[in-house]
Design an enzyme around this catalytic site. Structure first.
Site, short mmCIF file in Angstrom:
data_model
loop_
_atom_site.label_atom_id
_atom_site.label_comp_id
_atom_site.label_asym_id
_atom_site.label_seq_id
_atom_site.Cartn_x
_atom_site.Cartn_y
_atom_site.Cartn_z
N LYS A 280 -10.06 0.05 -2.31
CA LYS A 280 -10.35 -0.25 -0.98
C LYS A 280 -11.45 0.09 -0.32
CE LYS A 280 -7.84 0.52 3.43
NZ LYS A 280 -6.62 1.11 4.20
N CYS B 288 -4.70 -3.81 3.23
CA CYS B 288 -4.67 -3.27 4.51
C CYS B 288 -5.75 -3.45 5.45
CB CYS B 288 -3.98 -1.78 4.60
SG CYS B 288 -3.07 -1.33 6.11
N GLU C 138 0.88 -1.15 0.18
CA GLU C 138 -0.11 -0.15 0.26
C GLU C 138 0.68 1.14 -0.07
OE1 GLU C 138 -3.99 1.45 2.63
OE2 GLU C 138 -2.20 0.80 3.78
#
Length: 318
Positions: free
Chosen positions: A151, A194, A76
């Protein structure tokens, strides 16, 4: 037999935690006889300097390709980590900008697949709202973008006792949906980023759609990483019976931000195959044997034992 190496920078030092017989295997001999595909899971320390960040990532990708990797995973924020909201937004680009163009050219030149784990992508209404997506991009060995996952779970967390205060939603748009696992040279790869790691429904959905490998490129904080990083990755591997590959940011990015590191590769049984530690950039090289996925699922058929959705929602209906 799986072999994994953590290569720190270009010094080719291996983790001392690896079993001695594995340490003694010559990497070049392994490459010459290897039939299984190799993935490189990278660890970097980016700053707001996009040019320097690309140079560092490019060196890792070139080294990974030279060591036999057919797919390379970057973390990321591989493009940069800004020191303020204003800097973060000002450095962002579209998918047609210079940064992705550079990585496409690199993938095509080296004939290697890339997982670019969290790109600061300008939103569709950028001119009016100045908001971005956190986008996981897969580029094939021809330099083509084959998948983009944005995301979906944003990191809005206040942990004053741990010194953690982040509000990703202040400038980031949550992604609208999951994307189907991508067929790659190492297997079918399911995409997360993440904080998505904390939501098992996401990993199970990707597994049901055929994922052999889950990937969670990350920039975990030091506090949350020390407490939860490895246990979460191993849990996702165990419950889905997938490989889990998690590229990571490590160290100090600027005066306001540091990351935990420990880029990790985990097998479908939950065994850690490689860990890059928490100090410096490097990579884990890991062989992907899809028979391990098949045999784990065959010997312990968890998904066959799973009850239907109504069963798990029965308490909500009572």
């Amino acid at each position: 037999m799986f072999t994994a190496r953590c290569i720190l920078g270009t010094s080719a030092k291996y983790l001392t935690s690896l079993p001695a017989p594995r340490q003694q295997i010559k990497l070049q001999n392994r490459m010459s006889t290897l039939l299984r595909p190799v993935a490189a899971v990278c660890q970097v320390t980016v700053t707001p300097d996009k040019k320097a960040n690309f140079s560092a990532c490019k060196q890792l990708v070139e080294e990974a390709k030279g060591r036999g990797a057919s797919m390379v995973f970057l973390p990321e924020a591989f493009d940069y980590i800004g020191s303020s909201r204003e800097e973060t937004l000002s450095l962002s680009e579209s998918l047609t900008g210079d940064t992705i163009s550079q990585y496409s050219q690199l993938a095509r030149k080296l004939e290697v697949w890339l997982s670019l784990g969290g790109f600061h992508e300008r939103g569709h209404n950028w001119e009016s709202d100045r908001r971005i997506y956190n986008s996981h991009i897969i580029i094939n060995d021809k330099g083509e973008i084959v998948s983009v996952y944005r995301k979906s779970h944003l990191f809005d967390v206040e942990l004053p006792e741990k010194g953690v205060s982040l509000k990703e939603s202040a400038f980031t748009i949550p992604g609208p949906s999951l994307v189907s696992p991508v067929q790659t040279p190492i297997g079918k790869v399911g995409l997360g980023i993440c904080y998505d790691l904390r939501f098992p429904d996401l990993s199970l959905a990707l597994q049901r759609q055929g994922a052999d490998i889950l990937t969670y490129p990350s920039a975990f904080t030091v506090a949350t990483g020390a407490a939860h990083w490895e246990v979460l990755l191993r849990a996702r591997a165990i419950e889905t019976q997938c490989f889990v590959l998690a590229a990571a940011q490590v160290g100090r990015h600027h005066e306001k931000r540091s990351s935990y590191g420990h880029a990790l590769a985990v097998d479908p049984w939950g065994e850690v195959l490689g860990d890059c530690g928490g100090e410096k950039p490097g990579m884990v090289l890991v062989e992907i044997d899809l028979e391990k996925v098949s045999s784990t699922r065959r010997n312990m058929p968890v998904q066959q034992h799973r009850r239907n959705t109504d069963f798990y929602q029965s308490l909500e209906k009572s």
